[in-house]
Scaffold this motif. Structure first.
Motif, PDB file in Angstrom:
ATOM      1  N   LEU A 140       0.844  -1.208   0.000  1.00 38.51           N
ATOM      2  CA  LEU A 140       0.000   0.000   0.000  1.00 38.51           C
ATOM      3  C   LEU A 140       0.871   1.248   0.000  1.00 38.51           C
ATOM      4  CD1 LEU A 140      -2.642  -0.490   2.852  1.00 38.51           C
ATOM      5  CD2 LEU A 140      -3.096  -0.472   0.392  1.00 38.51           C
ATOM      6  N   ALA A 141       0.539   2.197  -0.842  1.00 38.96           N
ATOM      7  CA  ALA A 141       1.176   3.518  -0.770  1.00 38.96           C
ATOM      8  C   ALA A 141       0.389   4.338   0.243  1.00 38.96           C
ATOM      9  CB  ALA A 141       1.142   4.186  -2.134  1.00 38.96           C
ATOM     10  N   VAL A 142       1.086   4.940   1.188  1.00 44.02           N
ATOM     11  CA  VAL A 142       0.396   5.677   2.255  1.00 44.02           C
ATOM     12  C   VAL A 142       1.014   7.062   2.352  1.00 44.02           C
ATOM     13  CG1 VAL A 142      -0.098   5.709   4.730  1.00 44.02           C
ATOM     14  CG2 VAL A 142       0.164   3.519   3.581  1.00 44.02           C
ATOM     15  N   ARG A 143       0.189   8.086   2.461  1.00 36.15           N
ATOM     16  CA  ARG A 143       0.752   9.420   2.706  1.00 36.15           C
ATOM     17  C   ARG A 143       0.170   9.961   4.008  1.00 36.15           C
ATOM     18  NH1 ARG A 143       4.264  13.101   1.124  1.00 36.15           N
ATOM     19  NH2 ARG A 143       3.725  15.178   1.847  1.00 36.15           N
ATOM     20  N   VAL A 144       0.990   9.970   5.062  1.00 40.89           N
ATOM     21  CA  VAL A 144       0.601  10.517   6.368  1.00 40.89           C
ATOM     22  C   VAL A 144       1.812  11.243   6.950  1.00 40.89           C
ATOM     23  CG1 VAL A 144      -1.163   8.762   6.931  1.00 40.89           C
ATOM     24  CG2 VAL A 144       1.203   8.360   7.574  1.00 40.89           C
ATOM     25  N   LEU A 145       1.582  12.058   7.989  1.00 42.42           N
ATOM     26  CA  LEU A 145       2.661  12.746   8.698  1.00 42.42           C
ATOM     27  C   LEU A 145       3.559  13.526   7.734  1.00 42.42           C
ATOM     28  CD1 LEU A 145       3.274   9.650  10.930  1.00 42.42           C
ATOM     29  CD2 LEU A 145       2.667  11.891  11.873  1.00 42.42           C
ATOM     30  N   PRO A 194      -2.157  12.990  11.547  1.00 39.58           N
ATOM     31  CA  PRO A 194      -1.900  14.164  10.710  1.00 39.58           C
ATOM     32  C   PRO A 194      -1.550  13.701   9.298  1.00 39.58           C
ATOM     33  CG  PRO A 194      -0.532  14.199  12.707  1.00 39.58           C
ATOM     34  CD  PRO A 194      -1.163  12.851  12.623  1.00 39.58           C
ATOM     35  N   LEU A 195      -2.216  14.271   8.318  1.00 41.35           N
ATOM     36  CA  LEU A 195      -1.850  13.960   6.928  1.00 41.35           C
ATOM     37  C   LEU A 195      -0.712  14.884   6.526  1.00 41.35           C
ATOM     38  CD1 LEU A 195      -5.411  13.518   5.391  1.00 41.35           C
ATOM     39  CD2 LEU A 195      -3.817  11.745   6.140  1.00 41.35           C
ATOM     40  N   ASP A 196      -0.844  16.132   6.927  1.00 41.95           N
ATOM     41  CA  ASP A 196       0.213  17.118   6.722  1.00 41.95           C
ATOM     42  C   ASP A 196       0.047  18.158   7.825  1.00 41.95           C
ATOM     43  OD1 ASP A 196      -1.906  18.807   5.890  1.00 41.95           O
ATOM     44  OD2 ASP A 196      -1.717  18.073   3.842  1.00 41.95           O
ATOM     45  N   VAL A 255      -5.928  16.637   9.362  1.00 43.43           N
ATOM     46  CA  VAL A 255      -5.878  15.433  10.191  1.00 43.43           C
ATOM     47  C   VAL A 255      -6.936  14.455   9.680  1.00 43.43           C
ATOM     48  CG1 VAL A 255      -6.166  14.503  12.529  1.00 43.43           C
ATOM     49  CG2 VAL A 255      -5.175  16.770  12.217  1.00 43.43           C
ATOM     50  N   ARG A 256      -6.541  13.202   9.544  1.00 43.40           N
ATOM     51  CA  ARG A 256      -7.543  12.175   9.232  1.00 43.40           C
ATOM     52  C   ARG A 256      -8.095  11.650  10.550  1.00 43.40           C
ATOM     53  NH1 ARG A 256      -5.092   7.497   6.172  1.00 43.40           N
ATOM     54  NH2 ARG A 256      -4.419   6.852   8.230  1.00 43.40           N
ATOM     55  N   ILE A 257      -9.402  11.604  10.640  1.00 37.38           N
ATOM     56  CA  ILE A 257     -10.060  11.115  11.854  1.00 37.38           C
ATOM     57  C   ILE A 257     -10.717   9.787  11.514  1.00 37.38           C
ATOM     58  CG2 ILE A 257     -11.920  11.555  13.499  1.00 37.38           C
ATOM     59  CD1 ILE A 257     -11.518  14.574  12.909  1.00 37.38           C
ATOM     60  N   GLN A 258     -10.305   8.723  12.194  1.00 34.12           N
ATOM     61  CA  GLN A 258     -10.964   7.431  12.007  1.00 34.12           C
ATOM     62  C   GLN A 258     -11.607   7.064  13.338  1.00 34.12           C
ATOM     63  OE1 GLN A 258      -7.183   6.074  10.451  1.00 34.12           O
ATOM     64  NE2 GLN A 258      -8.241   4.997   8.827  1.00 34.12           N
ATOM     65  N   VAL A 259     -12.872   6.745  13.297  1.00 37.33           N
ATOM     66  CA  VAL A 259     -13.563   6.378  14.541  1.00 37.33           C
ATOM     67  C   VAL A 259     -13.935   4.902  14.469  1.00 37.33           C
ATOM     68  CG1 VAL A 259     -14.458   8.707  14.948  1.00 37.33           C
ATOM     69  CG2 VAL A 259     -15.852   7.090  13.660  1.00 37.33           C
TER      70      VAL A 259
END
Ligand code: FES
Ligand SMILES: [Fe+2]
Length: 347
Positions: free
Chosen positions: A29-34, A248-250, A254-258
């Protein structure tokens, strides 16, 4: 132009990169976070690995065309192979492997909690000094399978943590009454923070329509990326576990997953009615969790950061929270630019 949020770093801590269910064996998986590109892959024996995405050779992104070969990931460009720890294992066209550490890719420490793959981020690349604890409901009780939903918010992760402590906004923004907060006074100072909230909701989807509902929520923050709570209702035999993964995506999003699990033993109904009620509570509660963030959205997406807010009685222990949060940031993490932002904001 000055940035909207002035913090110079993401806080050290554990962050969700992907649901485990999205990374079966052999998948990449390609992931873009932080603010960075990462690649997550799962070896054929099932080991989960998260690495910086770009190949040290000539810079290809391993998440775009890379494939799992046994216990390694193979770069799509010239087929160099890297193991789960980021070490270069093979270069197919040379007998003389470069003898330099520079062939290694940064590997992030990983953990799995509640169906999520977590990575540890530290601004100075240091090793984790703590782990997100195991969850009691994994081994005790009869809890439903976790169900997830997600959204993205234009905010800094710092502000999200303050949301739970800022009891004075609960009534105007979320409509709850008799809001109070209590810190667990016996807890040692560390990466976890325990507190509880008592609130009364005006029957907007929890419990019987139009009837007020008293809610008790015991919270645990594990760093600023993973929050979980335990919800009980005053007048209903219901018990929930809610999970919040803030990543944090950048610097601005922020990505919020509940996530949600329900104590099925509290629902005294025979099957299949119990199953149907669990599904109904799940759907309704996830909707409320997302709705709460939507109520915050117009505030968060347009506010400025106050380094020194003027606080008064009834505001909640925000000063205590800010002191606790400092442990995850480097010293002087409010950047110079921020002085501009906060000074502008004060005028
Ligand atoms: S860029 Fe990855 S092997 Fe050459
Ligand atoms: Fe809020």
């Amino acid at each position: 132009m000055a940035r909207h949020y002035p913090m110079s770093s993401f806080p050290n801590g554990w962050y969700a990169v992907s649901a485990v269910s999205e990374l079966e064996r052999g998948k990449v998986l390609a992931v873009r976070v932080l603010g960075r590109d990462l690649v997550a892959f799962r070896t054929e024996s099932g080991v989960i690995s998260v690495l910086d995405a770009h190949c040290p050779h000539q810079g290809a992104h391993l998440g775009h065309g890379g494939i799992v070969k046994g216990e390694t990931i193979e770069c799509p460009f010239h087929k160099w192979c890297f193991d789960a720890a980021g070490k270069c294992h093979a270069i197919p066209y040379t007998k003389c492997m470069p003898k330099t550490k520079k062939t290694e890719i940064r590997a992030y420490p990983t953990l799995v909690r509640q169906g999520m793959i977590l990575v540890y981020y530290a601004h100075d690349n240091s090793a984790p000094t703590w782990e997100v604890p195991q969850f009691e409901e994994d081994t005790k009780g009869n809890w439903s399978e976790i169900s997830f939903a997600e959204m993205t918010m234009k905010a800094h992760i710092y502000e999200l943590a303050e949301n739970g402590f800022d009891v004075a906004h609960f009534q105007p923004v979320h409509g709850s009454e008799e809001n109070s907060i209590e810190l667990d006074k016996k807890q040692p100072f560390g990466p976890e923070l325990l507190f509880s909230l008592n609130l009364v909701y005006p029957g907007n989807g929890i419990g019987r329509f139009g009837k007020k509902v008293g809610v008790h929520v015991s919270w645990r923050f594990s760093g600023l990326g993973i929050f979980d709570n335990h919800v009980t209702l005053r007048d209903y035999p219901m018990e929930l576990r809610q999970y919040f993964f803030f990543t944090p995506l950048d610097e601005e999003r922020v990505r919020i997953q509940v996530g949600l699990r329900i104590n099925e033993d509290k629902i005294k109904l025979p099957q299949p009615f119990r199953y149907l009620v669990v599904k109904m509570i799940e759907k309704q509660n996830i909707k409320i969790m997302l709705q709460n963030f939507e109520q915050d959205r117009p505030i968060w997406e347009n506010k400025v950061f106050r380094e020194h807010p003027i606080l008064c009685e009834g505001d909640g222990p925000i000063g205590h929270l800010r002191t606790w949060m400092k442990q995850f940031f480097p010293q002087n993490f409010i950047s110079k630019q921020s002085q501009e932002v906060t000074t502008e904001a004060r005028i």
